[in-house]
Scaffold this active site. Structure first.
Site, PDB file in Angstrom:
ATOM      1  CG  HIS A 143      -2.335   0.679   0.979  1.00 64.03           C
ATOM      2  ND1 HIS A 143      -3.801   0.528   1.258  1.00 64.03           N
ATOM      3  CD2 HIS A 143      -2.294   1.978   0.797  1.00 64.03           C
ATOM      4  CE1 HIS A 143      -4.229   1.335   1.169  1.00 64.03           C
ATOM      5  NE2 HIS A 143      -3.778   2.429   0.774  1.00 64.03           N
ATOM      6  CD  GLU A 187      -6.572   2.925  -4.644  1.00 59.24           C
ATOM      7  OE1 GLU A 187      -5.975   4.022  -4.329  1.00 59.24           O
ATOM      8  OE2 GLU A 187      -8.028   2.856  -3.986  1.00 59.24           O
ATOM      9  CD1 TRP A 218     -10.532   5.635   3.387  1.00 55.94           C
ATOM     10  CD2 TRP A 218      -9.467   3.698   3.544  1.00 55.94           C
ATOM     11  NE1 TRP A 218      -9.035   5.691   3.753  1.00 55.94           N
ATOM     12  CE2 TRP A 218      -8.311   4.872   3.832  1.00 55.94           C
ATOM     13  CE3 TRP A 218      -8.827   2.425   3.686  1.00 55.94           C
ATOM     14  CZ2 TRP A 218      -7.147   4.787   4.091  1.00 55.94           C
ATOM     15  CZ3 TRP A 218      -7.242   2.138   3.848  1.00 55.94           C
ATOM     16  CH2 TRP A 218      -6.664   3.181   3.985  1.00 55.94           C
ATOM     17  CE1 TYR A 256     -12.676   6.137  -0.436  1.00 56.48           C
ATOM     18  CE2 TYR A 256     -11.394   4.814  -2.144  1.00 56.48           C
ATOM     19  CZ  TYR A 256     -11.666   5.307  -0.811  1.00 56.48           C
ATOM     20  OH  TYR A 256     -11.021   4.611   0.232  1.00 56.48           O
ATOM     21  CD  GLU A 292      -6.923  10.733   1.642  1.00 56.90           C
ATOM     22  OE1 GLU A 292      -6.821   9.589   2.414  1.00 56.90           O
ATOM     23  OE2 GLU A 292      -6.870  10.434   0.539  1.00 56.90           O
ATOM     24  CD1 TRP A 293      -3.386   8.493   0.570  1.00 58.64           C
ATOM     25  CD2 TRP A 293      -1.317   8.006   1.098  1.00 58.64           C
ATOM     26  NE1 TRP A 293      -3.244   7.145   1.094  1.00 58.64           N
ATOM     27  CE2 TRP A 293      -1.983   6.883   1.334  1.00 58.64           C
ATOM     28  CE3 TRP A 293       0.253   8.085   1.285  1.00 58.64           C
ATOM     29  CZ2 TRP A 293      -1.242   5.534   1.682  1.00 58.64           C
ATOM     30  CZ3 TRP A 293       0.900   6.863   1.376  1.00 58.64           C
ATOM     31  CH2 TRP A 293       0.127   5.619   1.923  1.00 58.64           C
ATOM     32  CD  GLU A 352      -8.896   1.734   0.272  1.00 57.62           C
ATOM     33  OE1 GLU A 352      -9.046   2.814  -0.274  1.00 57.62           O
ATOM     34  OE2 GLU A 352      -7.632   1.254   0.191  1.00 57.62           O
TER      35      GLU A 352
END
Ligand code: GBH
Length: 448
Positions: free
Chosen positions: A117, A162, A396, A294, A403-404, A350
């Site tokens: 990930h 992903e 998720w 999403y 969050e990145w 997710e």
């Protein structure tokens, strides 16, 4: 909505987003530690040094997972905890995950474990990272010790999370680590990620003779043209190629989409990196297919961009990320996957939403998140009525987390995290989800 008793409900997280303890237990830096240090890359230069401090608070977090009543919990392993240097296995790093998995099992929660990930060790990056074909070997060494050391403790393995994000956001758009902007590198990186996926599936089945299920997780976003014009439809097709088909085709058909190969060839030197047998390996049959959903895409033609199409304005309701809420398009996507790609059991690995949550009197009233999740769970239930065979759903995320590139500014958790005190607070959505899980879909009226 209705779910049968075998349907699995879960929540998901990932290592760099929650663990913290960045320099403990023998861990060395990953590309995300490096990326966070580059000014301008991550919101207010946040990083995962502490995050939710899950590395030290995992017992408390397991208790929360248990209280939620979910059947399964998806987490990822930090590669640089397992191999802090090339060829150097770090027992201490592995013990953390063994303990985590054992404790989850003791509580009756099935561990679903992602190998990659996005936290590639820096030592690997320094040798070219995913652009270097040797990365496939490095990943296999890593996968091998994970399969060996966690044998019997894991219910399902997810090789990659992903690869679109890791590959295209990381090596082409430059907004994820390592922050490169080169399509030639990106398609090579993606190829090696996909190849390492196929090799790992083969390894688990053949070398280990294991029957533990294994699959890959793709983020898929159905793309629609803004208008019916030929140009907008072309833009949508190209955008679909870039976001979805570039991954679906190799994994399920053993080929890259020819139209996209042609479009990319303006930027890609050659396709020599695709060696004989690679696509066969990449399309090795898995046991399930993981999908992170999403939002949808809406695009319009822009002569300046050939596949990085222009996102068009839409009047859909949006989440706190500004992403369209699109449960109907989610249904279209699943039907399309069934028609065009695969019969494999599907897991939604997710789905969830970020909102601007506020604590009021010790509560977080996140009705918008409840609405979002309810719409998508309803869609899953409808799809299963149609016979789509979706076997599980992971919300998720368990916790608010890193969050990145948005740092801690965006909150995806159903559990609120106070980053000063590390206090965890149940949002209304967590209470609601616990009810859903308990009643397999139906929320009973309070006095029923
Ligand atoms: C996932 O990425 C990650 O696996 C996870 O780590 C992360 O925290 C989580 O989702 C939340 O972001 O611009 O409207 O077309 C999801 C990445 C989200 C990338 C949707 C593409 C397109 C939305 N994707 N996004 S839109």
């Amino acid at each position: 909505m209705k779910f049968n008793k075998d349907f699995t409900f879960g929540t998901a997280t990932s290592s760099y987003q929650i663990e913290g303890a960045h320099n403990e237990g023998g861990r060395t830096p990953s590309i995300w530690d490096m990326f966070c240090d580059i000014p301008g890359k991550v919101h207010e230069q946040h990083n995962g040094n502490v995050a939710c401090n899950h590395y030290h608070r995992y017992e408390e977090d397991i208790q929360i997972i248990k209280d939620l009543g979910v059947d399964t919990y998806r987490f990822s392993i930090a590669w640089p905890r397992i191999f802090p240097a090339k060829g150097q296995f770090n027992e201490e790093g592995m013990v953390f995950y063994q303990t985590l998995a054992k404790r989850l099992r003791e509580e009756g929660i099935k561990p679903a474990v992602t190998l990659y990930h996005w936290d590639l060790p820096m030592w690997a990056h320094e040798e070219g990272g995913w652009v270097n074909r040797d990365s496939v070997e490095w990943f296999m060494d890593y996968a091998r010790v994970c399969f060996r050391e966690l044998d019997g403790l894991v219910d399902s393995w997810i090789t990659h999370n992903e690869p679109w994000c890791a590959g295209f956001l990381g090596y082409h758009m430059g907004v994820h680590a390592p922050g490169h902007t080169n399509l030639d590198e990106a398609v090579r990186a993606v190829h090696h990620m996909l190849l390492s996926h196929g090799e790992a599936v083969n390894m688990l089945k053949n070398e280990f003779g294991s029957t533990t299920s294994i699959g890959i997780t793709l983020n898929l976003s159905p793309v629609y043209p803004k208008t019916d014009s030929v140009n907008d439809r072309l833009a949508a097709n190209n955008s679909d190629g870039y976001s979805n088909r570039w991954f679906l085709d190799p994994v399920f058909r053993g080929s890259y989409p020819v139209d996209m190969m042609n479009l990319f060839s303006k930027y890609v030197h050659n396709y020599d990196f695709i060696q004989e047998g690679d696509l066969q390996t990449i399309s090795t049959p898995c046991d399930f297919f993981g999908i992170n959903f999403y939002s949808r895409g809406l695009v319009e033609f822009n002569a300046a961009n050939d596949f990085l199409t222009q996102g068009a304005h839409s009047d859909y309701e949006k989440t706190g990320m500004g992403w369209d809420i699109a449960p109907n398009e989610f249904k279209d996507l699943i039907r399309r996957l069934r028609n065009e790609y695969t019969d494999l059991p599907i897991y939604i690995t997710e789905n969830g939403a970020a909102y601007d949550d506020k604590v009021e009197d010790g509560r977080v009233h996140d009705q918008l998140r409840i609405d979002y999740v309810e719409k998508h769970l309803q869609a899953v239930s409808d799809l299963n009525e149609e016979g789509m065979n979706i076997q599980g759903y992971y919300l998720w995320s368990l916790l608010d987390n890193f969050e990145w590139s948005f740092g801690y500014d965006k909150r995806f958790g159903i559990i609120y995290v106070n980053y000063e005190t590390q206090e965890r607070i149940w949002k209304d959505s967590a209470l609601w989800y616990a009810d859903i899980v308990k009643n397999r879909g139906s929320v009973l009226p309070l006095n029923a």
